[in-house]
Write a protein that holds these residues in place. Structure first.
Motif, mmCIF file in Angstrom:
data_model
loop_
_atom_site.group_PDB
_atom_site.id
_atom_site.type_symbol
_atom_site.label_atom_id
_atom_site.label_comp_id
_atom_site.label_asym_id
_atom_site.label_seq_id
_atom_site.Cartn_x
_atom_site.Cartn_y
_atom_site.Cartn_z
ATOM 1 N N LEU A 130 2.468 0.910 73.206
ATOM 2 C CA LEU A 130 2.315 0.775 71.764
ATOM 3 C C LEU A 130 1.026 1.436 71.293
ATOM 4 O O LEU A 130 1.013 2.143 70.273
ATOM 5 C CB LEU A 130 2.325 -0.710 71.377
ATOM 6 C CG LEU A 130 2.076 -1.030 69.909
ATOM 7 C CD1 LEU A 130 3.233 -0.535 69.051
ATOM 8 C CD2 LEU A 130 1.880 -2.522 69.731
ATOM 9 N N LEU A 131 -0.054 1.248 72.030
ATOM 10 C CA LEU A 131 -1.331 1.872 71.684
ATOM 11 C C LEU A 131 -1.215 3.397 71.687
ATOM 12 O O LEU A 131 -1.720 4.067 70.783
ATOM 13 C CB LEU A 131 -2.413 1.421 72.657
ATOM 14 C CG LEU A 131 -3.780 2.068 72.507
ATOM 15 C CD1 LEU A 131 -4.425 1.645 71.194
ATOM 16 C CD2 LEU A 131 -4.659 1.708 73.683
ATOM 17 N N ALA A 132 -0.531 3.936 72.679
ATOM 18 C CA ALA A 132 -0.383 5.394 72.764
ATOM 19 C C ALA A 132 0.414 5.933 71.576
ATOM 20 O O ALA A 132 0.024 6.932 70.955
ATOM 21 C CB ALA A 132 0.297 5.781 74.071
ATOM 22 N N PHE A 133 1.514 5.268 71.233
ATOM 23 C CA PHE A 133 2.331 5.755 70.117
ATOM 24 C C PHE A 133 1.640 5.539 68.776
ATOM 25 O O PHE A 133 1.791 6.364 67.861
ATOM 26 C CB PHE A 133 3.712 5.115 70.133
ATOM 27 C CG PHE A 133 4.578 5.632 71.252
ATOM 28 C CD1 PHE A 133 4.827 6.987 71.375
ATOM 29 C CD2 PHE A 133 5.119 4.783 72.186
ATOM 30 C CE1 PHE A 133 5.607 7.482 72.410
ATOM 31 C CE2 PHE A 133 5.902 5.258 73.222
ATOM 32 C CZ PHE A 133 6.144 6.618 73.328
ATOM 33 N N LEU A 134 0.880 4.456 68.630
ATOM 34 C CA LEU A 134 0.106 4.266 67.403
ATOM 35 C C LEU A 134 -0.958 5.343 67.259
ATOM 36 O O LEU A 134 -1.217 5.824 66.147
ATOM 37 C CB LEU A 134 -0.541 2.880 67.391
ATOM 38 C CG LEU A 134 0.360 1.718 67.036
ATOM 39 C CD1 LEU A 134 -0.399 0.406 67.156
ATOM 40 C CD2 LEU A 134 0.946 1.871 65.651
ATOM 41 N N LEU A 135 -1.562 5.734 68.364
ATOM 42 C CA LEU A 135 -2.557 6.799 68.327
ATOM 43 C C LEU A 135 -1.930 8.128 67.908
ATOM 44 O O LEU A 135 -2.539 8.893 67.148
ATOM 45 C CB LEU A 135 -3.232 6.923 69.692
ATOM 46 C CG LEU A 135 -4.522 7.698 69.768
ATOM 47 C CD1 LEU A 135 -5.564 7.093 68.850
ATOM 48 C CD2 LEU A 135 -5.040 7.687 71.196
ATOM 49 N N ILE A 136 -0.722 8.395 68.355
ATOM 50 C CA ILE A 136 -0.013 9.615 67.938
ATOM 51 C C ILE A 136 0.287 9.564 66.443
ATOM 52 O O ILE A 136 0.087 10.550 65.720
ATOM 53 C CB ILE A 136 1.276 9.804 68.767
ATOM 54 C CG1 ILE A 136 0.918 10.182 70.203
ATOM 55 C CG2 ILE A 136 2.180 10.857 68.137
ATOM 56 C CD1 ILE A 136 2.096 10.213 71.144
ATOM 57 N N ILE A 137 0.743 8.414 65.954
ATOM 58 C CA ILE A 137 1.033 8.281 64.525
ATOM 59 C C ILE A 137 -0.236 8.450 63.699
ATOM 60 O O ILE A 137 -0.234 9.146 62.674
ATOM 61 C CB ILE A 137 1.706 6.916 64.246
ATOM 62 C CG1 ILE A 137 3.113 6.902 64.838
ATOM 63 C CG2 ILE A 137 1.752 6.613 62.759
ATOM 64 C CD1 ILE A 137 3.771 5.545 64.831
#
Length: 88
Positions: A72-79
């Motif tokens: 979740l942290l990785a995908f939030l960082l991409i967003i």
């Protein structure tokens, strides 16, 4: 037993692809100093670390929330990187 080996092989392949993608974005960040590329590189390294942890965990432990919170942290960082790049 053979399903575990196949699963570990797939996790290793995804981890390797994530590391290569992270290095790819890290190279562009060093050239341009754009934080968009830095955030993408960090997120792919987080995804690689998440897969590395999954290789060494028993298959019943895949439901751990801290593994999915890394994802979740990785995908939030991409967003956040995409929104930040398009805001200006």
């Amino acid at each position: 037993m053979s399903q575990d080996i196949v699963k570990q092989f797939i996790y290793g392949a995804v981890m390797m692809a994530s590391v290569v993608s992270g290095l790819f974005f890290l190279k562009f960040w060093r050239k341009t100093a754009d934080r968009f590329f830095a955030m993408f590189a960090i997120s792919f390294f987080i995804l690689a670390a998440e897969r590395w942890f999954l290789v060494f965990m028993p298959s019943q432990a895949e439901e751990n929330t801290w593994i999915f919170s890394m994802r979740l942290l990785a995908f939030l960082l991409i967003i956040i990187a995409v929104v930040d790049k398009n805001r200006s």
